[in-house]
Design a protein around this motif. Structure first.
Motif, PDB file in Angstrom:
ATOM      1  N   VAL A  85     -35.456  43.052  18.146  1.00 30.79           N
ATOM      2  CA  VAL A  85     -35.523  42.852  16.862  1.00 30.79           C
ATOM      3  C   VAL A  85     -35.180  41.624  16.285  1.00 30.79           C
ATOM      4  N   LYS A  86     -33.897  40.960  16.391  1.00 27.70           N
ATOM      5  CA  LYS A  86     -33.311  40.109  15.608  1.00 27.70           C
ATOM      6  C   LYS A  86     -34.546  38.755  16.703  1.00 27.70           C
ATOM      7  N   PHE A  87     -34.708  39.104  17.056  1.00 31.73           N
ATOM      8  CA  PHE A  87     -35.636  37.544  18.093  1.00 31.73           C
ATOM      9  C   PHE A  87     -36.638  37.804  17.474  1.00 31.73           C
ATOM     10  N   ALA A  88     -37.104  38.839  16.948  1.00 33.85           N
ATOM     11  CA  ALA A  88     -38.778  39.233  16.479  1.00 33.85           C
ATOM     12  C   ALA A  88     -39.651  37.735  15.196  1.00 33.85           C
ATOM     13  N   GLY A  89     -40.169  37.461  15.893  1.00 37.47           N
ATOM     14  CA  GLY A  89     -40.889  35.975  14.921  1.00 37.47           C
ATOM     15  C   GLY A  89     -39.595  35.028  15.158  1.00 37.47           C
ATOM     16  N   ILE A  90     -39.389  34.594  15.664  1.00 40.22           N
ATOM     17  CA  ILE A  90     -38.548  33.253  15.776  1.00 40.22           C
ATOM     18  C   ILE A  90     -39.245  31.995  15.969  1.00 40.22           C
ATOM     19  N   PHE A  91     -40.257  32.450  17.023  1.00 40.08           N
ATOM     20  CA  PHE A  91     -41.600  31.393  17.722  1.00 40.08           C
ATOM     21  C   PHE A  91     -42.609  31.074  16.534  1.00 40.08           C
ATOM     22  N   GLN A  92     -42.542  31.703  14.998  1.00 43.65           N
ATOM     23  CA  GLN A  92     -44.111  31.700  14.773  1.00 43.65           C
ATOM     24  C   GLN A  92     -44.688  30.675  13.784  1.00 43.65           C
ATOM     25  N   ASP A  93     -43.535  29.882  13.128  1.00 48.87           N
ATOM     26  CA  ASP A  93     -43.687  28.528  13.423  1.00 48.87           C
ATOM     27  C   ASP A  93     -43.780  27.630  14.001  1.00 48.87           C
ATOM     28  N   ASP A  94     -43.675  27.436  14.998  1.00 51.07           N
ATOM     29  CA  ASP A  94     -43.157  26.477  15.961  1.00 51.07           C
ATOM     30  C   ASP A  94     -44.074  26.335  17.789  1.00 51.07           C
ATOM     31  N   PRO A  95     -44.911  24.940  16.377  1.00 54.91           N
ATOM     32  CA  PRO A  95     -46.480  24.452  17.224  1.00 54.91           C
ATOM     33  C   PRO A  95     -45.939  24.006  18.954  1.00 54.91           C
ATOM     34  N   ASP A  96     -44.988  23.703  19.779  1.00 61.32           N
ATOM     35  CA  ASP A  96     -44.574  23.656  20.957  1.00 61.32           C
ATOM     36  C   ASP A  96     -45.125  25.038  21.701  1.00 61.32           C
ATOM     37  N   PHE A  97     -44.352  26.731  20.705  1.00 64.04           N
ATOM     38  CA  PHE A  97     -44.933  27.637  21.104  1.00 64.04           C
ATOM     39  C   PHE A  97     -46.069  27.607  21.827  1.00 64.04           C
ATOM     40  N   SER A  98     -46.763  27.753  20.484  1.00 67.18           N
ATOM     41  CA  SER A  98     -47.775  27.871  20.499  1.00 67.18           C
ATOM     42  C   SER A  98     -48.899  27.568  21.688  1.00 67.18           C
ATOM     43  N   GLU A  99     -48.823  26.374  21.788  1.00 67.42           N
ATOM     44  CA  GLU A  99     -49.036  24.961  23.265  1.00 67.42           C
ATOM     45  C   GLU A  99     -49.368  26.094  24.523  1.00 67.42           C
ATOM     46  N   ILE A 100     -47.560  26.043  24.416  1.00 66.63           N
ATOM     47  CA  ILE A 100     -46.942  27.130  25.571  1.00 66.63           C
ATOM     48  C   ILE A 100     -47.317  29.001  25.927  1.00 66.63           C
ATOM     49  N   ALA A 101     -47.329  29.362  24.870  1.00 61.77           N
ATOM     50  CA  ALA A 101     -48.206  30.903  24.514  1.00 61.77           C
ATOM     51  C   ALA A 101     -50.080  30.744  25.204  1.00 61.77           C
ATOM     52  N   GLU A 102     -50.269  29.333  24.462  1.00 59.97           N
ATOM     53  CA  GLU A 102     -51.403  29.196  25.112  1.00 59.97           C
ATOM     54  C   GLU A 102     -52.364  28.949  26.272  1.00 59.97           C
ATOM     55  N   SER A 103     -51.523  28.495  26.949  1.00 57.16           N
ATOM     56  CA  SER A 103     -51.438  27.857  28.096  1.00 57.16           C
ATOM     57  C   SER A 103     -50.870  28.859  28.758  1.00 57.16           C
ATOM     58  N   LEU A 104     -49.734  29.460  29.011  1.00 54.97           N
ATOM     59  CA  LEU A 104     -49.861  30.559  29.530  1.00 54.97           C
ATOM     60  C   LEU A 104     -51.435  31.390  29.558  1.00 54.97           C
ATOM     61  N   ARG A 105     -51.144  31.728  28.402  1.00 57.38           N
ATOM     62  CA  ARG A 105     -52.457  32.982  28.294  1.00 57.38           C
ATOM     63  C   ARG A 105     -53.286  32.337  29.103  1.00 57.38           C
ATOM     64  N   LYS A 106     -54.123  31.355  29.506  1.00 64.45           N
ATOM     65  CA  LYS A 106     -55.635  30.383  30.156  1.00 64.45           C
ATOM     66  C   LYS A 106     -55.006  30.934  31.260  1.00 64.45           C
ATOM     67  N   GLU A 107     -53.419  30.932  31.999  1.00 59.94           N
ATOM     68  CA  GLU A 107     -52.990  30.922  33.429  1.00 59.94           C
ATOM     69  C   GLU A 107     -53.361  32.225  33.984  1.00 59.94           C
ATOM     70  N   ARG A 108     -53.248  33.309  32.850  1.00 62.63           N
ATOM     71  CA  ARG A 108     -53.357  34.684  33.127  1.00 62.63           C
ATOM     72  C   ARG A 108     -54.767  34.936  33.340  1.00 62.63           C
ATOM     73  N   LEU A 109     -56.029  34.053  32.366  1.00 59.39           N
ATOM     74  CA  LEU A 109     -56.838  34.566  32.589  1.00 59.39           C
ATOM     75  C   LEU A 109     -57.680  34.566  33.905  1.00 59.39           C
ATOM     76  N   ALA A 110     -56.974  32.837  34.227  1.00 63.67           N
ATOM     77  CA  ALA A 110     -57.677  32.845  35.208  1.00 63.67           C
ATOM     78  C   ALA A 110     -56.941  33.305  36.536  1.00 63.67           C
TER      79      ALA A 110
END
Length: 116
Positions: A85-110
């Motif tokens: 729980v203490k780690f929940a939301g720590i990357f919420q406003d991090d634009p770099d993490f959003s890019e990494i998460a989107e990249s992972l999503r695309k790779e998994r869909l592929a």
């Protein structure tokens, strides 16, 4: 835990309801007992006599008993906090993490498309 013992005694004239088990497995004797009090058991030659004996046994037993109400305040033990729980939301406003998460999503869909 806090317990309170009441000094008030409960009236002994409270109506009690018991269920009687009649056992006729013995050819010469009938056994009778209370389902709620299995150690109160009698044997007799007739059902009426068995019920009467059982009733007498119960009255003798209840004369020696006393009911005292006890109130206990119990608090449930505190549940341990989930360590994640203490780690929940720590990357919420991090634009770099959003890019990494989107990249992972695309790779998994592929990868899913390649498997299907």
């Amino acid at each position: 835990m806090i317990s309170k013992v009441s000094t008030e005694k409960i009236s002994q004239s409270v109506p009690l309801k018991f269920h009687i088990l009649i056992d006729r497995s013995n050819e010469t004797k009938i056994s009778a007992s209370f389902l709620e009090l299995p150690n109160c058991q009698v044997e007799a030659s007739t059902q009426e006599e068995a019920i009467e004996k059982l009733n007498d046994l119960l009255h003798n037993r209840l004369e020696k008993l006393e009911i005292i109400p006890v109130e206990i305040e119990w608090q449930a033990p505190k549940q341990p906090e989930n360590p994640w729980v203490k780690f929940a939301g720590i990357f919420q406003d991090d634009p770099d993490f959003s890019e990494i998460a989107e990249s992972l999503r695309k790779e998994r869909l592929a990868n899913d498309d390649e498997i299907a």
